[in-house]
Scaffold this motif. Structure first.
Motif, PDB file in Angstrom:
ATOM      1  N   UNK A 219     -66.208 -13.033 -11.762  1.00 30.84           N
ATOM      2  CA  UNK A 219     -67.127 -11.911 -11.598  1.00 30.84           C
ATOM      3  C   UNK A 219     -68.220 -12.189 -10.559  1.00 30.84           C
ATOM      4  N   UNK A 220     -68.106 -13.281  -9.832  1.00 27.62           N
ATOM      5  CA  UNK A 220     -68.993 -13.552  -8.702  1.00 27.62           C
ATOM      6  C   UNK A 220     -68.288 -13.106  -7.430  1.00 27.62           C
ATOM      7  N   UNK A 221     -68.870 -12.107  -6.732  1.00 26.95           N
ATOM      8  CA  UNK A 221     -68.187 -11.477  -5.606  1.00 26.95           C
ATOM      9  C   UNK A 221     -68.437 -12.232  -4.304  1.00 26.95           C
ATOM     10  N   UNK A 222     -67.987 -13.468  -4.263  1.00 27.58           N
ATOM     11  CA  UNK A 222     -68.086 -14.252  -3.043  1.00 27.58           C
ATOM     12  C   UNK A 222     -67.145 -15.429  -3.157  1.00 27.58           C
ATOM     13  N   UNK A 223     -66.596 -15.861  -2.031  1.00 26.43           N
ATOM     14  CA  UNK A 223     -65.763 -17.054  -2.023  1.00 26.43           C
ATOM     15  C   UNK A 223     -66.609 -18.313  -2.022  1.00 26.43           C
TER      16      UNK A 223
ATOM     17  N   UNK B  92     -62.697   4.548   1.042  1.00 25.18           N
ATOM     18  CA  UNK B  92     -63.458   3.987  -0.086  1.00 25.18           C
ATOM     19  C   UNK B  92     -62.874   2.636  -0.510  1.00 25.18           C
ATOM     20  N   UNK B  93     -61.579   2.559  -0.675  1.00 21.24           N
ATOM     21  CA  UNK B  93     -60.938   1.299  -1.070  1.00 21.24           C
ATOM     22  C   UNK B  93     -61.225   0.210  -0.060  1.00 21.24           C
ATOM     23  N   UNK B  94     -61.171   0.557   1.222  1.00 22.91           N
ATOM     24  CA  UNK B  94     -61.379  -0.436   2.274  1.00 22.91           C
ATOM     25  C   UNK B  94     -62.824  -0.924   2.317  1.00 22.91           C
ATOM     26  N   UNK B  95     -63.792   0.023   2.285  1.00 28.05           N
ATOM     27  CA  UNK B  95     -65.203  -0.351   2.397  1.00 28.05           C
ATOM     28  C   UNK B  95     -65.660  -1.156   1.183  1.00 28.05           C
ATOM     29  N   UNK B  96     -65.342  -0.665  -0.011  1.00 31.66           N
ATOM     30  CA  UNK B  96     -65.748  -1.385  -1.225  1.00 31.66           C
ATOM     31  C   UNK B  96     -65.047  -2.738  -1.298  1.00 31.66           C
ATOM     32  N   UNK B  97     -63.811  -2.804  -0.853  1.00 32.08           N
ATOM     33  CA  UNK B  97     -63.094  -4.070  -0.837  1.00 32.08           C
ATOM     34  C   UNK B  97     -63.771  -5.106   0.048  1.00 32.08           C
ATOM     35  N   UNK B  98     -64.286  -4.655   1.235  1.00 30.91           N
ATOM     36  CA  UNK B  98     -64.972  -5.597   2.121  1.00 30.91           C
ATOM     37  C   UNK B  98     -66.298  -6.048   1.522  1.00 30.91           C
ATOM     38  N   UNK B  99     -66.989  -5.117   0.865  1.00 25.62           N
ATOM     39  CA  UNK B  99     -68.279  -5.469   0.268  1.00 25.62           C
ATOM     40  C   UNK B  99     -68.136  -6.454  -0.891  1.00 25.62           C
ATOM     41  N   UNK B 100     -67.058  -6.364  -1.631  1.00 26.66           N
ATOM     42  CA  UNK B 100     -66.864  -7.225  -2.808  1.00 26.66           C
ATOM     43  C   UNK B 100     -65.942  -8.405  -2.545  1.00 26.66           C
ATOM     44  N   UNK B 101     -65.341  -8.449  -1.353  1.00 27.65           N
ATOM     45  CA  UNK B 101     -64.358  -9.501  -1.048  1.00 27.65           C
ATOM     46  C   UNK B 101     -63.179  -9.455  -2.003  1.00 27.65           C
TER      47      UNK B 101
ATOM     48  N   UNK C 121     -57.099   5.375 -12.662  1.00 23.01           N
ATOM     49  CA  UNK C 121     -56.325   4.172 -12.313  1.00 23.01           C
ATOM     50  C   UNK C 121     -57.082   3.278 -11.355  1.00 23.01           C
ATOM     51  N   UNK C 122     -58.388   3.160 -11.578  1.00 26.89           N
ATOM     52  CA  UNK C 122     -59.248   2.348 -10.711  1.00 26.89           C
ATOM     53  C   UNK C 122     -59.114   0.874 -11.082  1.00 26.89           C
ATOM     54  N   UNK C 123     -59.117  -0.003 -10.081  1.00 28.74           N
ATOM     55  CA  UNK C 123     -59.039  -1.445 -10.365  1.00 28.74           C
ATOM     56  C   UNK C 123     -59.678  -2.252  -9.242  1.00 28.74           C
ATOM     57  N   UNK C 124     -60.254  -3.392  -9.628  1.00 25.64           N
ATOM     58  CA  UNK C 124     -60.783  -4.396  -8.690  1.00 25.64           C
ATOM     59  C   UNK C 124     -60.019  -5.682  -8.948  1.00 25.64           C
TER      60      UNK C 124
END
Length: 702
Positions: free
Chosen positions: A145-149, A53-62, A86-89
């Motif tokens: 809060x914009x999920x893109x570089x 979950x951490x890996x997949x969501x991390x890739x989707x949100x960068x 203890x959830x964090x982005x």
């Protein structure tokens, strides 16, 4: 034949059955796998999916996504159950804090198909201890809060939530360009059937530049908000003795771009309000302003502005551009401006002017006692940090003595150079145009004053000072052209050089006005006994001029030619200590008995000028007359007050051209010897004599 014919038919049945069996087996296998997966997830609560979950969501949100505590992801029974402690982005690397969002605990039930189709839907959400850290990049190219570089990436979207319980939520917002930081706390939220039913409160505070503020807000449409509908918001902020109210409907909680918002601000001094964003304006009295705000890119446009400052009304627009350099552009209109509210434009505090007068207001700026020129320094550093342009029109100015109307001000501030170019207004049916420049790029500031008065009726101009209009037809025009150095009005004038000249073409004044000024007691007595006090006396031409050198103004010349007299003045005044030292004398063109003609002294300071009517010359005449009366005859005593009427009429050409004393002539073309030489000396020839009065320093300076 029958058996042979039936053989192929019987051979076709097994393949069909086999396909059916395979499909059935596949379906049973899929169902079995699903059931098994469901069972495994339900039994294990999907805790083993934490790292995927951490890996997949991390890739989707960068972004880096972590769950420090318990993690659950399973079907219960057909809804996705999600629990994370203890959830964090993570925030992008350029931010000042590492985490965009973190929560102590998230417990949600999610519609599975909404993750694939349509808008996301949460059947329920229990969020505790949520903390969001929202930050703009300094160049405003993106935000946290914009999920893109890449610029233009997708911002955070809020799902539909049917039932929610949100507690202990905080938000931190940072905008480096605005130098704004806000720390907010959102009141606990409870909703059922996608309805919260009441407003949601927000409280907090922060800093804008160096100014602390507090904030309270209410979301009036929380039900629409949770359904991603319109967001009705009201907010009140308090900062630096100001109260600012904002209200409007936002398309989303995080979006104010191109959204009209109603705004209102009130406080004791509008200068304190704009100082919050690093903008300096003259002080005002208590103000209240309302309008509409629209943010578009770097521009904050305030339109439909209406309000008051002190006893002055205001209306117009203001645009603040928060670019590489802060820029203000304003168009204002005023129907009536109270003269007290204009006091700050020369450095006075209007509240002090209203309650204690101009002298006290000048003292508050650092001026010496009994001075009226303000000595408050310009805020040089602030003026060099922002630019501005202002267009302001004023219909009427409330003034006790001088009628002023139709004011048109154009102001431009460009990298520390402040220019009023031009400022025009009507004064007593005459027009005034002024160009004033404070160039703070030069140290100390280079200041120029160029003020021009068009032909103006003297009767109306001086009506507030005891001169009646009836019988007064004379006009006056003039120009003040000075240049000095200094960061205050006092300093710039005390170092000034230039010329001041007011010209009076032909006209008339009341006889009483002129004769009182001339102190021709014989003529005034004759008029009094004849009962003709208001008979107009003709002014042929007149010039009141000064040459200014290093802040000292010397009469150059004062010369007024009437049908009966010639008035001349000598001496001067000082911008340094505001002292006045003038001697004015009237010489008759006709024979006069009982003439008290002798220099009238004008002294004191700008704030309290004094008139010395009984001059040493007049005392001398009185003494001589008394002696002759005692030791000769009464008629001999009268001779001391006889004016033989030998004043030389003035050639009006040099007078009307504003020429210096050196260029003045009599009607016969001879140089005048009674107007001085453009110095501060008060003797007949304009030279210093060996008398005590001329040997001492002029105004205590020379």
């Amino acid at each position: 034949m029958d058996a042979a014919d039936q053989q192929p038919a019987s051979g076709e049945a097994p393949p069909r059955m086999q396909r059916r069996h395979r499909v059935r087996n596949v379906l049973l296998g899929v169902v079995g796998v699903v059931v098994l997966a469901w069972a495994v997830l339900f039994i294990t609560k999907g805790r083993f999916l934490k790292h995927p979950f951490e890996s997949i969501v991390g890739r989707l949100t960068n972004r880096t996504v972590t769950v420090d505590g318990d993690f659950q992801l399973y079907f219960a029974p057909l809804r996705i159950a999600f629990v994370a402690e203890g959830f964090s982005i993570a925030n992008p690397g350029w931010t000042t804090r590492p985490k965009l969002f973190e929560a102590k605990r998230i417990d949600a039930r999610i519609a599975p198909l909404s993750l694939l189709f349509g808008k996301r839907r949460f059947y329920s959400l229990d969020l505790d201890g949520g903390a969001a850290d929202l930050e703009w990049k300094p160049d405003h190219s993106t935000n946290s809060w914009t999920f893109s570089d890449k610029k233009g990436g997708k911002p955070l979207a809020f799902p539909r939530i049917d039932v929610a319980r949100v507690t202990g939520t905080t938000v931190r917002f940072v905008d480096p360009r605005l130098q704004l930081r806000a720390d907010l706390k959102i009141a606990d939220i409870t909703s059922n059937d996608a309805r919260i039913g009441r407003s949601v409160g927000v409280t907090g505070g922060g800093r804008v530049r160096q100014t602390p503020f507090t904030l309270t807000a209410r979301l009036l449409s929380p039900d629409a908000t949770v359904n991603r509908g319109q967001n009705q918001l009201v907010m009140r902020a308090r900062a630096a003795n100001n109260v600012i109210d904002v209200a409007g409907t936002l398309p989303s909680l995080a979006e104010i771009e191109d959204v009209p918002l109603s705004v209102a601000a009130k406080g004791r001094n509008m200068a304190e309000l704009l100082d919050i964003i690093g903008v300096v304006i003259p002080q005002t009295r208590t103000y209240l302003v309302r309008g509409q705000l629209v943010k578009s890119g770097d521009e904050y446009r305030f339109t439909r502005l209406r309000g008051t400052a002190g006893d002055t009304d205001l209306a117009g627009t203001l645009t603040v551009t928060n670019g590489e350099r802060l820029h203000l552009s304003s168009r204002l209109a005023t129907d009536k401006l109270d003269i007290i509210d204009a006091a700050p434009f020369i450095g006075y505090n209007p509240d002090i002017v209203a309650t204690k007068g101009a002298i006290a207001a000048a003292a508050a700026t650092g001026a010496a006692p009994q001075r009226i020129l303000p000595d408050a320094a310009l805020p040089i550093a602030t003026m060099q940090r922002f630019d501005a342009d202002l267009k302001w029109t004023i219909r009427t100015v409330r003034s006790r003595n001088v009628p002023i109307s139709n004011v048109d001000v154009t102001l431009v501030l460009d990298r520390g150079r402040l220019a009023l170019e031009p400022m025009t207004f009507s004064m007593a049916r005459g027009n005034v145009a002024a160009n004033v420049v404070f160039d703070t790029q030069k140290r100390p500031s280079a200041v120029t004053y160029d003020i021009r008065l068009a032909s103006t009726p003297m009767g109306r101009l001086l009506a507030g000072y005891g001169v009646a209009e009836a019988g007064t037809s004379g006009t006056i025009k003039g120009r003040i052209e000075l240049a000095g150095r200094g960061d205050t009005i006092h300093d710039s004038l005390s170092t000034a050089r230039g010329r001041i000249a007011f010209i009076m073409p032909g006209g008339s004044l009341w006889t009483r006005n002129v004769q009182l000024a001339e102190l021709d007691i014989g003529t005034f007595a004759q008029k009094m006994f004849q009962g003709a006090l208001k008979e107009p006396v003709r002014i042929n031409c007149g010039l009141i001029a000064f040459t200014v050198r290093n802040g000292i103004a010397a009469a150059d010349p004062i010369l007024i030619d009437t049908t009966k007299n010639v008035i001349v003045g000598r001496g001067g005044f000082s911008f340094k200590n505001e002292a006045i030292d003038l001697a004015i004398r009237a010489d008759a063109k006709k024979f006069s008995l009982f003439s008290g003609q002798s220099p009238v002294g004008l002294g004191g300071v700008f704030a309290q000028p004094s008139l010395d009517v009984i001059s040493p010359d007049l005392v001398g005449r009185a003494g001589a007359g008394l002696g002759l009366s005692l030791f000769a005859t009464p008629l001999a005593g009268i001779l001391a007050f006889v004016d033989v009427g030998d004043a030389k009429a003035a050639a009006c050409g040099p007078v009307l051209s504003g020429a210096t004393a050196k260029a003045q002539r009599t009607t016969k073309g001879q140089p005048r010897d009674d107007v001085g030489r453009g110095t501060t000396a008060k003797d007949e020839k304009g030279k210093d004599k060996q008398s005590p009065g001329q040997r001492k320093k002029f105004l205590g300076i020379f």
